[in-house]
Design a protein around this motif. Structure first.
Motif, PDB file in Angstrom:
ATOM      1  N   ASN A 126     -13.758  10.855 -36.940  1.00 13.20           N
ATOM      2  CA  ASN A 126     -13.181   9.649 -36.297  1.00 13.20           C
ATOM      3  C   ASN A 126     -11.909  10.174 -35.786  1.00 13.20           C
ATOM      4  O   ASN A 126     -10.715   9.971 -35.925  1.00 13.20           O
ATOM      5  CB  ASN A 126     -12.715   9.004 -37.756  1.00 13.20           C
ATOM      6  CG  ASN A 126     -13.672   8.332 -38.539  1.00 13.20           C
ATOM      7  OD1 ASN A 126     -14.769   7.893 -37.832  1.00 13.20           O
ATOM      8  ND2 ASN A 126     -13.585   8.229 -39.814  1.00 13.20           N
ATOM      9  N   ARG A 199     -18.565   9.280 -37.046  1.00 10.67           N
ATOM     10  CA  ARG A 199     -18.109   8.126 -36.745  1.00 10.67           C
ATOM     11  C   ARG A 199     -17.970   7.090 -37.951  1.00 10.67           C
ATOM     12  O   ARG A 199     -19.290   6.731 -38.436  1.00 10.67           O
ATOM     13  CB  ARG A 199     -18.135   7.380 -35.662  1.00 10.67           C
ATOM     14  CG  ARG A 199     -17.431   6.071 -35.296  1.00 10.67           C
ATOM     15  CD  ARG A 199     -15.957   6.313 -35.179  1.00 10.67           C
ATOM     16  NE  ARG A 199     -15.402   5.072 -34.727  1.00 10.67           N
ATOM     17  CZ  ARG A 199     -14.131   4.887 -35.224  1.00 10.67           C
ATOM     18  NH1 ARG A 199     -13.505   5.730 -35.970  1.00 10.67           N
ATOM     19  NH2 ARG A 199     -13.354   3.597 -34.835  1.00 10.67           N
ATOM     20  N   PRO A 201     -17.937   3.116 -38.876  1.00 16.74           N
ATOM     21  CA  PRO A 201     -17.787   2.013 -38.207  1.00 16.74           C
ATOM     22  C   PRO A 201     -16.653   0.925 -38.799  1.00 16.74           C
ATOM     23  O   PRO A 201     -16.080   0.101 -38.018  1.00 16.74           O
ATOM     24  CB  PRO A 201     -19.221   1.379 -38.659  1.00 16.74           C
ATOM     25  CG  PRO A 201     -19.868   2.081 -39.919  1.00 16.74           C
ATOM     26  CD  PRO A 201     -19.038   3.493 -39.621  1.00 16.74           C
ATOM     27  N   GLU A 202     -16.306   1.309 -40.065  1.00 11.77           N
ATOM     28  CA  GLU A 202     -15.309   0.587 -40.374  1.00 11.77           C
ATOM     29  C   GLU A 202     -14.103   1.596 -40.621  1.00 11.77           C
ATOM     30  O   GLU A 202     -13.918   2.218 -41.760  1.00 11.77           O
ATOM     31  CB  GLU A 202     -15.483  -0.206 -41.931  1.00 11.77           C
ATOM     32  CG  GLU A 202     -14.376  -1.323 -42.440  1.00 11.77           C
ATOM     33  CD  GLU A 202     -14.839  -1.999 -43.324  1.00 11.77           C
ATOM     34  OE1 GLU A 202     -13.889  -2.840 -43.927  1.00 11.77           O
ATOM     35  OE2 GLU A 202     -15.991  -2.111 -43.778  1.00 11.77           O
ATOM     36  N   ASP A 203     -13.222   1.594 -39.650  1.00 11.76           N
ATOM     37  CA  ASP A 203     -11.913   2.548 -39.850  1.00 11.76           C
ATOM     38  C   ASP A 203     -10.747   1.510 -39.367  1.00 11.76           C
ATOM     39  O   ASP A 203     -10.704   1.054 -38.422  1.00 11.76           O
ATOM     40  CB  ASP A 203     -12.411   3.549 -38.593  1.00 11.76           C
ATOM     41  CG  ASP A 203     -11.324   4.592 -38.573  1.00 11.76           C
ATOM     42  OD1 ASP A 203      -9.960   4.326 -39.060  1.00 11.76           O
ATOM     43  OD2 ASP A 203     -11.449   5.818 -38.027  1.00 11.76           O
ATOM     44  N   ASP A 207      -9.349   2.645 -33.842  1.00  9.95           N
ATOM     45  CA  ASP A 207     -10.332   1.767 -33.437  1.00  9.95           C
ATOM     46  C   ASP A 207     -11.447   2.325 -32.422  1.00  9.95           C
ATOM     47  O   ASP A 207     -11.508   3.606 -32.341  1.00  9.95           O
ATOM     48  CB  ASP A 207      -9.440   0.647 -32.659  1.00  9.95           C
ATOM     49  CG  ASP A 207      -8.826   0.983 -31.569  1.00  9.95           C
ATOM     50  OD1 ASP A 207      -9.379   1.933 -30.652  1.00  9.95           O
ATOM     51  OD2 ASP A 207      -7.580   0.894 -31.259  1.00  9.95           O
ATOM     52  N   GLY A 208     -12.470   1.299 -32.022  1.00  8.70           N
ATOM     53  CA  GLY A 208     -13.508   1.846 -31.466  1.00  8.70           C
ATOM     54  C   GLY A 208     -13.006   2.418 -29.779  1.00  8.70           C
ATOM     55  O   GLY A 208     -14.131   2.929 -29.336  1.00  8.70           O
ATOM     56  N   SER A 209     -12.068   2.415 -29.626  1.00  6.87           N
ATOM     57  CA  SER A 209     -11.679   2.774 -27.857  1.00  6.87           C
ATOM     58  C   SER A 209     -12.048   4.420 -27.773  1.00  6.87           C
ATOM     59  O   SER A 209     -12.148   4.519 -26.498  1.00  6.87           O
ATOM     60  CB  SER A 209     -10.381   2.246 -27.615  1.00  6.87           C
ATOM     61  OG  SER A 209      -9.202   2.836 -28.360  1.00  6.87           O
ATOM     62  N   GLU A 211     -14.124   6.455 -28.878  1.00  4.09           N
ATOM     63  CA  GLU A 211     -15.615   7.060 -28.832  1.00  4.09           C
ATOM     64  C   GLU A 211     -16.327   7.047 -27.477  1.00  4.09           C
ATOM     65  O   GLU A 211     -16.621   8.030 -27.290  1.00  4.09           O
ATOM     66  CB  GLU A 211     -16.461   6.365 -29.964  1.00  4.09           C
ATOM     67  CG  GLU A 211     -17.713   6.818 -30.137  1.00  4.09           C
ATOM     68  CD  GLU A 211     -18.900   6.296 -31.065  1.00  4.09           C
ATOM     69  OE1 GLU A 211     -19.888   6.374 -30.928  1.00  4.09           O
ATOM     70  OE2 GLU A 211     -18.120   5.531 -31.971  1.00  4.09           O
ATOM     71  N   ARG A 225     -24.560  12.466 -32.699  1.00  2.00           N
ATOM     72  CA  ARG A 225     -23.563  11.297 -33.293  1.00  2.00           C
ATOM     73  C   ARG A 225     -23.981  10.929 -34.844  1.00  2.00           C
ATOM     74  O   ARG A 225     -25.146  10.625 -34.852  1.00  2.00           O
ATOM     75  CB  ARG A 225     -23.435  10.203 -32.420  1.00  2.00           C
ATOM     76  CG  ARG A 225     -22.538   9.031 -32.998  1.00  2.00           C
ATOM     77  CD  ARG A 225     -22.342   7.893 -32.352  1.00  2.00           C
ATOM     78  NE  ARG A 225     -21.539   6.813 -32.716  1.00  2.00           N
ATOM     79  CZ  ARG A 225     -21.604   6.024 -33.690  1.00  2.00           C
ATOM     80  NH1 ARG A 225     -22.836   6.140 -34.388  1.00  2.00           N
ATOM     81  NH2 ARG A 225     -20.743   5.427 -34.096  1.00  2.00           N
ATOM     82  N   GLU A 227     -23.456   8.585 -38.129  1.00  2.00           N
ATOM     83  CA  GLU A 227     -22.445   7.327 -38.449  1.00  2.00           C
ATOM     84  C   GLU A 227     -22.347   7.452 -39.940  1.00  2.00           C
ATOM     85  O   GLU A 227     -23.122   7.661 -40.840  1.00  2.00           O
ATOM     86  CB  GLU A 227     -23.395   6.171 -38.165  1.00  2.00           C
ATOM     87  CG  GLU A 227     -22.608   4.589 -38.602  1.00  2.00           C
ATOM     88  CD  GLU A 227     -22.849   3.234 -37.858  1.00  2.00           C
ATOM     89  OE1 GLU A 227     -23.321   2.436 -38.544  1.00  2.00           O
ATOM     90  OE2 GLU A 227     -23.088   3.506 -36.746  1.00  2.00           O
ATOM     91  N   HIS A 233     -11.572   5.631 -42.675  1.00  2.00           N
ATOM     92  CA  HIS A 233     -11.069   6.595 -41.957  1.00  2.00           C
ATOM     93  C   HIS A 233     -11.161   7.971 -42.486  1.00  2.00           C
ATOM     94  O   HIS A 233     -11.722   9.109 -41.696  1.00  2.00           O
ATOM     95  CB  HIS A 233      -9.758   6.205 -41.647  1.00  2.00           C
ATOM     96  CG  HIS A 233      -8.941   7.414 -40.411  1.00  2.00           C
ATOM     97  ND1 HIS A 233      -9.507   7.370 -39.352  1.00  2.00           N
ATOM     98  CD2 HIS A 233      -8.086   8.269 -40.507  1.00  2.00           C
ATOM     99  CE1 HIS A 233      -8.823   8.384 -38.380  1.00  2.00           C
ATOM    100  NE2 HIS A 233      -8.110   8.700 -39.453  1.00  2.00           N
TER     101      HIS A 233
END
Length: 257
Positions: A126, A199, A201-203, A207-209, A211, A225, A227, A233
């Motif tokens: 993350n 990574r 997905p719920e962090d 945020d997702g910017s 990755e 990668r 998941e 986090h």
């Protein structure tokens, strides 16, 4: 007061056991995140140490004390600590892999861009090199008016687990971290070594910017990668921690073999 040697927040340093790693001395450097401490990395580091790897988890300046202390430190201090820890490991090991959580991920990506030829691989959990939060645009002014924001530490799905992070987020320090991001992003293309990217997905912190910027910016052709579907986090202490430990151990063995 900084943590004592028997405190989980204290730095972790475990010597390599080359008899367990095919006769080669393999080092692993792990970096905790912003407002955190080695608490978040200790189980991961201990897992790798048990396999024979020499492990270093430094305590970054301004961490493990108070958020006010952290507010007196800057990106250059944290990166300097990572470089020093890496140089110490590199001097005593045949190969070194680096890893980091959140800001620790950004630190080791910076290190990989600067020292690509000296690394065997990079592992990030993350990592943060960007944000969609609009209030960060006000940080240059806010940091002089407000010393801190609410805490970002403790984003863990697993009940009863704490990373012992700060209860406030110091603004001068966080602004310094974010000021380093554009240069990190611009230098990602220098990274050619293998990358293991974890990574959640719920962090609720990163945020997702970040990755697509990281995975699209590096030059490495060896990218994995993973998941972490059941973690927030601080995934190194969360439900998916065993997956991080096992897959990172396999990664270290592969890239240093």
């Amino acid at each position: 007061m900084p943590p004592t040697a028997d405190d989980p927040a204290a730095p972790l340093s475990v010597p390599a056991r080359p008899e367990l790693t095919g006769g080669r001395r393999i080092g692993v450097l792990l970096s905790h995140g912003f407002t955190g401490s080695p608490v978040s990395m200790r189980p991961w580091g201990e897992h790798l140490a048990a396999l024979g790897y020499g492990v270093s988890v430094p305590l970054l300046p301004g961490h493990g004390t108070t958020w006010r202390d952290l507010n007196t430190h800057r990106w250059q201090d944290w990166y300097g600590a990572i470089v020093a820890a890496f140089d110490a490991l590199r001097a005593e090991h045949d190969a070194v892999v680096v890893g980091g959580l959140s800001m620790g991920g950004a630190l080791v990506l910076r290190l990989a861009a600067d020292r690509d030829a000296d690394l065997a691989g990079v592992m990030v959990v993350n990592p943060a090199v960007a944000t969609q939060r609009l209030d960060v645009k006000l940080l240059p002014v806010l940091k002089h008016l407000v010393p801190s924001f609410p805490a970002i530490a403790g984003d863990i799905k697993k009940p009863g687990v704490s990373e012992n992070g700060y209860d406030r987020t110091p603004l001068k320090a966080v602004h310094s971290m974010m000021q380093a991001w554009p240069v990190i992003r611009s230098d990602l293309a220098r990274i050619t070594v293998p990358l293991l990217y974890f990574r959640s997905p719920e962090d609720h912190v990163v945020d997702g910017s970040s990755e697509p910027l990281i995975l699209g910016g590096i030059s490495s052709t060896d990218v994995t990668r993973v998941e972490l579907a059941d973690s927030y986090h601080v995934a190194t202490l969360d439900n998916d921690a065993p997956a991080i430990f096992e897959q990172s151990a396999a990664f270290v063995a592969r890239v240093t073999g």
